[in-house]
Motif scaffolding. Structure first.
Motif, short mmCIF file in Angstrom:
data_model
loop_
_atom_site.label_atom_id
_atom_site.label_comp_id
_atom_site.label_asym_id
_atom_site.label_seq_id
_atom_site.Cartn_x
_atom_site.Cartn_y
_atom_site.Cartn_z
N GLY A 125 0.79 -1.22 -0.01
CA GLY A 125 -0.23 -0.08 0.02
C GLY A 125 0.88 1.29 -0.02
O GLY A 125 1.98 1.20 0.53
N THR A 127 2.58 4.56 1.00
CA THR A 127 2.89 5.01 2.34
C THR A 127 3.18 6.69 2.05
O THR A 127 3.56 6.96 1.05
CB THR A 127 4.03 4.52 2.93
OG1 THR A 127 5.32 4.53 2.25
CG2 THR A 127 3.82 3.17 3.32
N LEU A 140 1.12 4.30 6.68
CA LEU A 140 0.35 3.64 5.59
C LEU A 140 -1.04 4.37 5.10
O LEU A 140 -1.75 4.54 6.14
CB LEU A 140 0.29 2.24 6.01
CG LEU A 140 -0.57 1.20 5.15
CD1 LEU A 140 0.39 1.01 3.71
CD2 LEU A 140 -0.71 -0.33 5.73
N ALA A 147 -3.49 -1.37 0.07
CA ALA A 147 -3.06 -1.44 1.75
C ALA A 147 -4.09 -2.37 2.18
O ALA A 147 -3.69 -2.55 3.61
CB ALA A 147 -3.06 -0.07 2.30
N ASP A 150 -2.48 -5.36 3.62
CA ASP A 150 -1.09 -5.35 4.24
C ASP A 150 -1.09 -5.50 5.54
O ASP A 150 -1.87 -5.28 6.31
CB ASP A 150 -0.78 -3.90 3.95
CG ASP A 150 -0.46 -3.58 2.28
OD1 ASP A 150 -0.69 -4.31 1.75
OD2 ASP A 150 0.36 -2.63 2.08
#
Ligand SMILES: [Cu+2]
Length: 249
Positions: A125, A127, A140, A147, A150
């Motif tokens: 994802g 950031t 994140l 994401a 994740d």
């Protein structure tokens, strides 16, 4: 020599190469140390004051020292060209493809290791440094579809055994160093860079991530854990993390 050196257990596929090199270098250093020590003692005796009340200013005349120097240069060149350069080339010439490797981001910060797995979709994802918060140390973006699955952890890196691992290493603040002694892995994490590191863990067990660069007052406690698991245990751990972090979605 290897037992005598007390190296940590070798837990990656390239550990043997590194250890062999360390052993050879120690043999060379041992021979040099012993040679110098013997020569030093010989000189103390041979040129003692009572035997030579008056110093000679002509110096040594023989060619033997030149030959010994030449031999040491050749041995060092062999260590460098035959062992060190190929070992390094193997680490950096070709990386495992993302499909065949366990891919993970490792982000150092004062004073912890943030671990970021891409989840089932294999995509990290987004950031953003603006999103960094105490409960989101990686920043994140949870609205990013990539994401959604994740997984993030702090100071806990789980990996399956006998499968290449591709780490994308970075840092949020200062220079840290990702040190996995049992895997014979050490790589500096540099601000502004994402550095790939790869290895194949070969032993199930519990190990440590040590920060190998003095990175501030809390450097001593910048310590993470590595758990090498069987593929089945790793899958189960990942599923448990999904449940814990995503509420079972
Ligand atoms: Cu550090």
């Amino acid at each position: 020599m290897q037992d005598f050196l007390g190296l940590p257990v070798a837990a990656s596929s390239h550990a043997g190469d590194i250890d062999q090199m360390i052993v050879l270098i120690h043999w060379l250093m041992f021979v040099l140390f012993a040679g110098w020590a013997i020569y030093f003692i010989y000189v103390l005796f041979r040129f003692r004051r009572s035997a030579h009340p008056k110093a000679s200013y002509t110096g040594a005349k023989g060619k033997i020292s030149k030959w010994i120097e030449g031999a040491i240069v050749v041995i060092e060149a062999v260590l460098l060209i035959v062992y060190a350069v190929p070992a390094w080339a193997k680490r950096v010439a070709q990386f495992p493809s993302e499909n065949e490797a366990t891919v993970v981001r490792v982000v150092g910060e004062q004073f912890a290791w943030n671990i970021h797995y891409p989840g089932a979709d294999g995509r990290f994802g987004r950031t953003d440094v603006k999103l960094v918060a105490p409960d989101n140390p990686l920043g994140l973006d949870k609205t990013d579809p990539n994401a959604k699955d994740d997984i993030t952890t702090i100071n806990q890196l789980n990996l399956p055994v006998d499968r290449p691992v591709l780490v994308h290493l970075s840092t949020k603040d200062v220079i840290h160093s990702f040190g996995l002694y049992e895997m014979r892995v050490k790589q500096d994490a540099i601000p502004g860079m994402q550095i790939p590191v790869w290895f194949v863990p070969t032993r199930v067990g519990e190990y440590e991530i040590a920060c190998s660069q003095l990175c501030g007052l809390g450097h001593f406690r910048m310590r993470g854990f590595v758990t090498i698991q069987t593929a089945a245990d790793f899958t189960k751990w990942m599923a448990d993390q999904q449940k814990e972090q995503r509420g079972g979605n």
